[in-house]
Design a protein around this motif. Structure first.
Motif, PDB file in Angstrom:
ATOM      1  N   GLU A 166      11.168  -1.952   8.489  1.00  0.00           N
ATOM      2  CA  GLU A 166      11.063  -2.262   7.065  1.00  0.00           C
ATOM      3  C   GLU A 166      10.579  -1.044   6.273  1.00  0.00           C
ATOM      4  O   GLU A 166      11.031  -0.797   5.150  1.00  0.00           O
ATOM      5  CB  GLU A 166      10.107  -3.436   6.859  1.00  0.00           C
ATOM      6  N   VAL A 167       9.643  -0.315   6.850  1.00  0.00           N
ATOM      7  CA  VAL A 167       9.127   0.882   6.174  1.00  0.00           C
ATOM      8  C   VAL A 167      10.221   1.932   6.051  1.00  0.00           C
ATOM      9  O   VAL A 167      10.423   2.535   4.986  1.00  0.00           O
ATOM     10  CB  VAL A 167       7.909   1.451   6.928  1.00  0.00           C
ATOM     11  N   PHE A 168      10.936   2.177   7.139  1.00  0.00           N
ATOM     12  CA  PHE A 168      12.028   3.151   7.115  1.00  0.00           C
ATOM     13  C   PHE A 168      13.087   2.756   6.085  1.00  0.00           C
ATOM     14  O   PHE A 168      13.635   3.607   5.374  1.00  0.00           O
ATOM     15  CB  PHE A 168      12.669   3.261   8.496  1.00  0.00           C
ATOM     16  N   LYS A 169      13.383   1.463   6.030  1.00  0.00           N
ATOM     17  CA  LYS A 169      14.420   0.985   5.114  1.00  0.00           C
ATOM     18  C   LYS A 169      14.012   1.162   3.659  1.00  0.00           C
ATOM     19  O   LYS A 169      14.825   1.555   2.817  1.00  0.00           O
ATOM     20  CB  LYS A 169      14.712  -0.488   5.395  1.00  0.00           C
ATOM     21  N   GLU A 170      12.743   0.898   3.336  1.00  0.00           N
ATOM     22  CA  GLU A 170      12.293   0.965   1.945  1.00  0.00           C
ATOM     23  C   GLU A 170      12.013   2.384   1.477  1.00  0.00           C
ATOM     24  O   GLU A 170      12.125   2.675   0.283  1.00  0.00           O
ATOM     25  CB  GLU A 170      11.049   0.104   1.746  1.00  0.00           C
ATOM     26  N   PHE A 171      11.654   3.280   2.412  1.00  0.00           N
ATOM     27  CA  PHE A 171      11.297   4.648   2.020  1.00  0.00           C
ATOM     28  C   PHE A 171      12.165   5.655   2.792  1.00  0.00           C
ATOM     29  O   PHE A 171      11.653   6.439   3.595  1.00  0.00           O
ATOM     30  CB  PHE A 171       9.813   4.902   2.286  1.00  0.00           C
ATOM     31  N   PRO A 172      13.472   5.643   2.540  1.00  0.00           N
ATOM     32  CA  PRO A 172      14.394   6.465   3.347  1.00  0.00           C
ATOM     33  C   PRO A 172      14.215   7.969   3.198  1.00  0.00           C
ATOM     34  O   PRO A 172      14.572   8.717   4.108  1.00  0.00           O
ATOM     35  CB  PRO A 172      15.780   6.025   2.847  1.00  0.00           C
ATOM     36  N   SER A 173      13.666   8.422   2.058  1.00  0.00           N
ATOM     37  CA  SER A 173      13.558   9.868   1.839  1.00  0.00           C
ATOM     38  C   SER A 173      12.118  10.373   1.850  1.00  0.00           C
ATOM     39  O   SER A 173      11.884  11.559   1.593  1.00  0.00           O
ATOM     40  CB  SER A 173      14.214  10.234   0.499  1.00  0.00           C
ATOM     41  N   VAL A 174      11.161   9.492   2.146  1.00  0.00           N
ATOM     42  CA  VAL A 174       9.751   9.887   2.157  1.00  0.00           C
ATOM     43  C   VAL A 174       9.350  10.333   3.563  1.00  0.00           C
ATOM     44  O   VAL A 174       9.525   9.573   4.521  1.00  0.00           O
ATOM     45  CB  VAL A 174       8.846   8.717   1.715  1.00  0.00           C
ATOM     46  N   PRO A 175       8.818  11.530   3.731  1.00  0.00           N
ATOM     47  CA  PRO A 175       8.327  11.946   5.054  1.00  0.00           C
ATOM     48  C   PRO A 175       7.256  10.974   5.555  1.00  0.00           C
ATOM     49  O   PRO A 175       6.408  10.518   4.786  1.00  0.00           O
ATOM     50  CB  PRO A 175       7.749  13.335   4.791  1.00  0.00           C
ATOM     51  N   ILE A 176       7.315  10.675   6.849  1.00  0.00           N
ATOM     52  CA  ILE A 176       6.380   9.723   7.448  1.00  0.00           C
ATOM     53  C   ILE A 176       5.770  10.328   8.706  1.00  0.00           C
ATOM     54  O   ILE A 176       6.470  10.928   9.526  1.00  0.00           O
ATOM     55  CB  ILE A 176       7.068   8.389   7.762  1.00  0.00           C
ATOM     56  N   ASN A 177       4.462  10.172   8.832  1.00  0.00           N
ATOM     57  CA  ASN A 177       3.699  10.668   9.971  1.00  0.00           C
ATOM     58  C   ASN A 177       3.306   9.477  10.840  1.00  0.00           C
ATOM     59  O   ASN A 177       2.560   8.604  10.384  1.00  0.00           O
ATOM     60  CB  ASN A 177       2.454  11.395   9.440  1.00  0.00           C
ATOM     61  N   ILE A 178       3.791   9.430  12.066  1.00  0.00           N
ATOM     62  CA  ILE A 178       3.617   8.258  12.923  1.00  0.00           C
ATOM     63  C   ILE A 178       2.662   8.554  14.071  1.00  0.00           C
ATOM     64  O   ILE A 178       2.897   9.448  14.881  1.00  0.00           O
ATOM     65  CB  ILE A 178       4.967   7.803  13.510  1.00  0.00           C
TER      66      ILE A 178
ATOM     67  N   ALA B 185       0.841  -1.202   0.000  1.00  0.00           N
ATOM     68  CA  ALA B 185       0.000   0.000   0.000  1.00  0.00           C
ATOM     69  C   ALA B 185       0.876   1.252   0.000  1.00  0.00           C
ATOM     70  O   ALA B 185       0.590   2.225  -0.713  1.00  0.00           O
ATOM     71  CB  ALA B 185      -0.923  -0.003   1.216  1.00  0.00           C
ATOM     72  N   PHE B 186       1.943   1.233   0.783  1.00  0.00           N
ATOM     73  CA  PHE B 186       2.852   2.381   0.821  1.00  0.00           C
ATOM     74  C   PHE B 186       3.528   2.575  -0.538  1.00  0.00           C
ATOM     75  O   PHE B 186       3.692   3.706  -1.003  1.00  0.00           O
ATOM     76  CB  PHE B 186       3.902   2.186   1.916  1.00  0.00           C
ATOM     77  N   ARG B 187       3.905   1.468  -1.187  1.00  0.00           N
ATOM     78  CA  ARG B 187       4.520   1.571  -2.509  1.00  0.00           C
ATOM     79  C   ARG B 187       3.549   2.197  -3.508  1.00  0.00           C
ATOM     80  O   ARG B 187       3.934   3.033  -4.330  1.00  0.00           O
ATOM     81  CB  ARG B 187       4.934   0.187  -3.009  1.00  0.00           C
ATOM     82  N   ASN B 188       2.294   1.759  -3.455  1.00  0.00           N
ATOM     83  CA  ASN B 188       1.283   2.314  -4.367  1.00  0.00           C
ATOM     84  C   ASN B 188       1.114   3.812  -4.141  1.00  0.00           C
ATOM     85  O   ASN B 188       1.021   4.590  -5.097  1.00  0.00           O
ATOM     86  CB  ASN B 188      -0.050   1.604  -4.145  1.00  0.00           C
ATOM     87  N   ALA B 189       1.069   4.230  -2.859  1.00  0.00           N
ATOM     88  CA  ALA B 189       0.893   5.652  -2.550  1.00  0.00           C
ATOM     89  C   ALA B 189       2.065   6.478  -3.080  1.00  0.00           C
ATOM     90  O   ALA B 189       1.868   7.558  -3.662  1.00  0.00           O
ATOM     91  CB  ALA B 189       0.754   5.835  -1.045  1.00  0.00           C
ATOM     92  N   VAL B 190       3.278   5.966  -2.907  1.00  0.00           N
ATOM     93  CA  VAL B 190       4.458   6.680  -3.403  1.00  0.00           C
ATOM     94  C   VAL B 190       4.429   6.746  -4.927  1.00  0.00           C
ATOM     95  O   VAL B 190       4.755   7.781  -5.534  1.00  0.00           O
ATOM     96  CB  VAL B 190       5.748   5.995  -2.898  1.00  0.00           C
ATOM     97  N   LYS B 191       4.006   5.658  -5.558  1.00  0.00           N
ATOM     98  CA  LYS B 191       3.897   5.631  -7.018  1.00  0.00           C
ATOM     99  C   LYS B 191       2.884   6.664  -7.505  1.00  0.00           C
ATOM    100  O   LYS B 191       3.059   7.262  -8.571  1.00  0.00           O
ATOM    101  CB  LYS B 191       3.482   4.232  -7.466  1.00  0.00           C
ATOM    102  N   LYS B 192       1.831   6.883  -6.716  1.00  0.00           N
ATOM    103  CA  LYS B 192       0.806   7.861  -7.083  1.00  0.00           C
ATOM    104  C   LYS B 192       1.242   9.293  -6.784  1.00  0.00           C
ATOM    105  O   LYS B 192       0.503  10.239  -7.023  1.00  0.00           O
ATOM    106  CB  LYS B 192      -0.503   7.574  -6.339  1.00  0.00           C
ATOM    107  N   GLY B 193       2.432   9.446  -6.238  1.00  0.00           N
ATOM    108  CA  GLY B 193       2.965  10.790  -6.016  1.00  0.00           C
ATOM    109  C   GLY B 193       2.651  11.388  -4.662  1.00  0.00           C
ATOM    110  O   GLY B 193       2.648  12.614  -4.510  1.00  0.00           O
TER     111      GLY B 193
END
Length: 322
Positions: free
Chosen positions: A142-154, A58-66
């Motif tokens: 795993e999320v941090f490792k795969e999306f190192p430059s994407v801002p994340i809201n926790i 789901a995170f990959r899809n969201a990043v792909k959608k911009g």
């Protein structure tokens, strides 16, 4: 008495004048927040209407959608692993009536093929083309490792100091303090987050939001220091529409509550003051063009959605018509 009244009136006038001045020019009292990222498009749990919520796919899809930011929730398993998961139990999304905190990570089940979307009453997500392995509950690591430059809201879902400390360690390990926001509805959890790592952006707790509204109405807001960097609240229009899906008409108390939220929670002068102090404003959970348009009218920094594709199309269309 003749002396007291003019003195009190003079003090009130002076207070009102000072409040009005610092309301428009808060930088004279407070250093403007410096946030390293700006996120107009935020995917709620990775976009729970377009993928199995809080999963890597789901995170990959969201990043792909911009998307500009991923929003997610964290808890701890029995063997003290930080997992990306929203509910306190596995019931809704995994079909097991067990608390996440009472199951070891390796024993966690996969998500069900069909999941109710709790922010969209009556709707579910199901995609049988997803391999079962893609329905795995991921580790925050795993999320941090795969999306190192994407801002994340926790969203920290438990009042557990070890959970907060472990999340902070992971933020430090992956060197992402400048592109991470964390916090909780619970004010005690937010205070612990700030104490553990004040370098990470922090959103307001529910209690602090209430304090902000009271201070705004009384004129105290310009004088209040804020450790928080993000004002994240629900869009009343979205809540109203969600509630009307469940009942024919709102009760009087619900109507009064919505009026208060519409009037004070998103009071334009309040939002403008926060933005002048460098605080970002996010609204959730917005899932159609009417709600997206309402957010734009309010001039918010970011919109949080379960529909990353719809929001991206809306933002692209809005930008092309400017």
């Amino acid at each position: 008495m003749a002396v007291v009244i003019p003195t009190a009136l003079g003090a009130l006038i002076s207070y009102a004048a000072a409040s009005a001045f610092f309301w428009h020019f808060p930088h004279f009292l407070h250093k403007r927040k410096k946030i390293a990222f700006a996120c107009a498009h935020i995917s709620h749990r990775g976009g729970s209407a377009e993928g199995y919520e809080n999963t890597l796919k789901a995170f990959r899809n969201a990043v792909k959608k911009g998307t500009n930011m991923l929003e997610l929730d964290v808890r701890m398993t029995r063997d003290r692993q930080v997992v990306v998961f929203h509910d306190p139990t596995l019931t809704r999304v995994a079909g097991r009536d067990l608390p996440v905190a009472e199951v070891d990570y390796d024993a966690l089940p996969k998500l069900k093929p069909t999941i109710p979307i709790d922010t969209i009453p009556g709707e579910t997500f199901s995609d049988l083309s997803w391999p079962e392995e893609e329905r795995k509950i991921p580790l925050l690591r795993e999320v941090f490792k795969e999306f190192p430059s994407v801002p994340i809201n926790i969203d920290i879902k438990e009042n557990d100091i070890q959970l907060i400390q472990e999340v902070s360690k992971l933020i430090h390990e992956y060197q992402r303090a400048d592109i991470t926001v964390w916090g909780s509805f619970n004010s005690e959890v937010c205070n612990q987050c700030y104490d553990v790592n004040p370098n990470v952006c922090l959103f307001f707790s529910a209690k602090r939001v209430l304090v902000l509204m009271i201070c705004a109405v009384t004129g105290l807001l310009p004088f209040i220091p804020m450790k928080e960097t993000h004002y994240e609240v629900f869009l009343p229009l979205s809540l109203k529409k969600r509630r009307l899906k469940q009942v024919i008409d709102l009760s009087l108390s619900e109507k009064c509550l919505l009026w208060a939220c519409e009037t004070f929670l998103l009071w334009k002068p309040l939002l403008n003051h926060l933005k002048k102090r460098g605080i970002h404003v996010y609204l959730w959970v917005c899932n159609d063009s009417e709600e997206f348009s309402e957010c734009q009218k309010l001039g918010v920094t970011g919109i949080m959605t379960d529909h990353p594709t719809l929001l991206r199309d809306f933002l692209n269309t809005s930008k092309s018509t400017e």
